[in-house]
Design an enzyme around this catalytic site. Structure first.
Site, PDB file in Angstrom:
ATOM      1  N   HIS A 248       6.570  -5.544  12.198  1.00 30.29           N
ATOM      2  CA  HIS A 248       5.734  -4.001  12.354  1.00 30.29           C
ATOM      3  C   HIS A 248       4.905  -3.655  13.541  1.00 30.29           C
ATOM      4  CE1 HIS A 248       2.798  -0.608  10.748  1.00 30.29           C
ATOM      5  NE2 HIS A 248       3.726  -1.104   9.040  1.00 30.29           N
TER       6      HIS A 248
ATOM      7  N   HIS B 203      -7.521  -1.966   5.697  1.00 31.68           N
ATOM      8  CA  HIS B 203      -6.645  -0.871   5.952  1.00 31.68           C
ATOM      9  C   HIS B 203      -6.836   0.756   5.879  1.00 31.68           C
ATOM     10  CE1 HIS B 203      -2.815   0.598   7.876  1.00 31.68           C
ATOM     11  NE2 HIS B 203      -1.747   0.297   6.752  1.00 31.68           N
TER      12      HIS B 203
ATOM     13  N   ASP C 237       5.845   4.298   5.302  1.00 35.66           N
ATOM     14  CA  ASP C 237       6.641   3.476   5.931  1.00 35.66           C
ATOM     15  C   ASP C 237       6.659   2.348   5.190  1.00 35.66           C
ATOM     16  OD1 ASP C 237       3.950   3.338   6.502  1.00 35.66           O
ATOM     17  OD2 ASP C 237       4.523   2.006   8.567  1.00 35.66           O
TER      18      ASP C 237
ATOM     19  N   HIS D 158       0.766   3.803   2.021  1.00 38.30           N
ATOM     20  CA  HIS D 158       1.465   4.837   3.166  1.00 38.30           C
ATOM     21  C   HIS D 158       3.377   5.188   3.425  1.00 38.30           C
ATOM     22  CE1 HIS D 158      -2.310   3.813   5.545  1.00 38.30           C
ATOM     23  NE2 HIS D 158      -2.273   4.764   5.074  1.00 38.30           N
TER      24      HIS D 158
ATOM     25  N   ASP E 162      -0.207  -4.731   5.474  1.00 41.01           N
ATOM     26  CA  ASP E 162      -0.674  -3.375   6.978  1.00 41.01           C
ATOM     27  C   ASP E 162      -2.022  -4.054   7.088  1.00 41.01           C
ATOM     28  OD1 ASP E 162       1.207  -2.960   7.577  1.00 41.01           O
ATOM     29  OD2 ASP E 162       1.319  -0.352   7.796  1.00 41.01           O
TER      30      ASP E 162
ATOM     31  N   HIS F 245       0.139  -1.448  -0.164  1.00 39.97           N
ATOM     32  CA  HIS F 245      -0.143  -0.066  -0.291  1.00 39.97           C
ATOM     33  C   HIS F 245       1.097   1.006  -0.291  1.00 39.97           C
ATOM     34  CE1 HIS F 245       0.999  -0.402   4.164  1.00 39.97           C
ATOM     35  NE2 HIS F 245       0.274   0.381   4.568  1.00 39.97           N
TER      36      HIS F 245
HETATM   37 ZN   LIG Z   1      -0.018   1.484   6.377  1.00 41.77          ZN
END
Ligand SMILES: [Zn+2]
Length: 252
Positions: A216, A139, A63, A61, A160, A59
């Site tokens: 994570h 998510h 991080d 994001h 995630d 995805h």
């Molecule tokens: Zn995420």
């Protein structure tokens, strides 16, 4: 097939603790799975970025993706010389988002060095003898989990997500489940966008996986606590992902 942990931290990289990123390798196939900040440097301990078979993004994001921008600069402007654009498989719109940051002025700058592919629920691709299946997970934005199969062995990666049926499907009877354990708790009245250690352990138990590796781990938990709690919920072999670890689904 082996999974090398390039980074397992969140939400920002620290010394010796890069954000989410893994190298999946099988035969001569090399796939960079998530490109969190800090992982491009660690990737180069194992493979030149211009020799990657593919990049897979769960995805958008930061991080999980910020180092794709660094990889763009490496491949487009430095001493690396990919013979062909590197396939990047990511959620719908990933390339446009990255290109908005680059503001390069040229159309579709990502296509200079990357071959743009967009994932969908049930997406499958085969690279040599490695089969990758992506499923949409929960998510709060387009996000995917991954199942990798090679030589009769399998591993699943949550990306995630909160616990969800697609994650169970990805993990079903896998030799190894790499599952996020971001949150210590989650409000019962809010949509589930991350797993607790108990969620990771319960998913592993329901899916009948061989081994669980938690990753994570968010700032509200210590890796030790996350691992202990996940192990209790799973009831099977449970580890915590640390930078530099190498896991083989075949058990070595
Ligand atoms: Zn995420």
């Amino acid at each position: 097939m082996e999974l090398v942990v390039l980074g397992a931290g969140t939400p920002y990289p620290r010394p010796d603790r890069a954000c989410s990123g893994y190298l999946l390798r099988a035969d001569d196939i090399r796939v960079w799975v998530d490109a969190g900040p800090g992982t491009l440097a660690n990737l180069q301990r194992h493979v030149r970025p211009d020799q990657l078979s593919a990049i897979w993004l769960s995805h958008t994001h930061a991080d999980h993706t910020a180092d794709l921008l660094s990889a763009y600069y490496a491949l487009a402007f430095a001493d690396l010389s990919p013979t062909a654009p590197i396939p990047v498989l990511g959620p719908p719109g990933w390339a446009e988002r990255m290109e908005a940051f680059l503001a390069s002025g040229e159309p579709n700058p990502m296509s200079r060095v990357f071959e743009v592919h967009e994932l969908h629920d049930g997406h499958e691709v085969t690279l040599g003898g490695l089969r990758l299946t992506s499923r949409a997970v929960e998510h709060g934005l387009p996000a995917f989990g991954l199942r990798a199969e090679h030589g009769g062995h399998s591993l699943a990666y949550s990306g995630d997500t909160g616990p969800c049926p697609a994650l169970d499907d990805l993990a079903r009877d896998a030799d190894l489940l790499l599952c996020e354990a971001d949150s210590s708790t989650w409000p019962s009245d809010e949509p589930r966008w991350h797993c607790t250690p108990e969620d990771a352990g319960a998913t592993a138990r329901r899916a009948g996986v061989g081994r669980l590796v938690v990753t994570h781990v968010g700032p509200s938990l210590s890796p030790e606590e996350a691992t202990r709690r996940a192990r209790t919920a799973f009831g099977g072999p449970t580890h915590c992902a640390h930078e530099g670890d190498v896991y083989s689904p075949s058990g070595t």
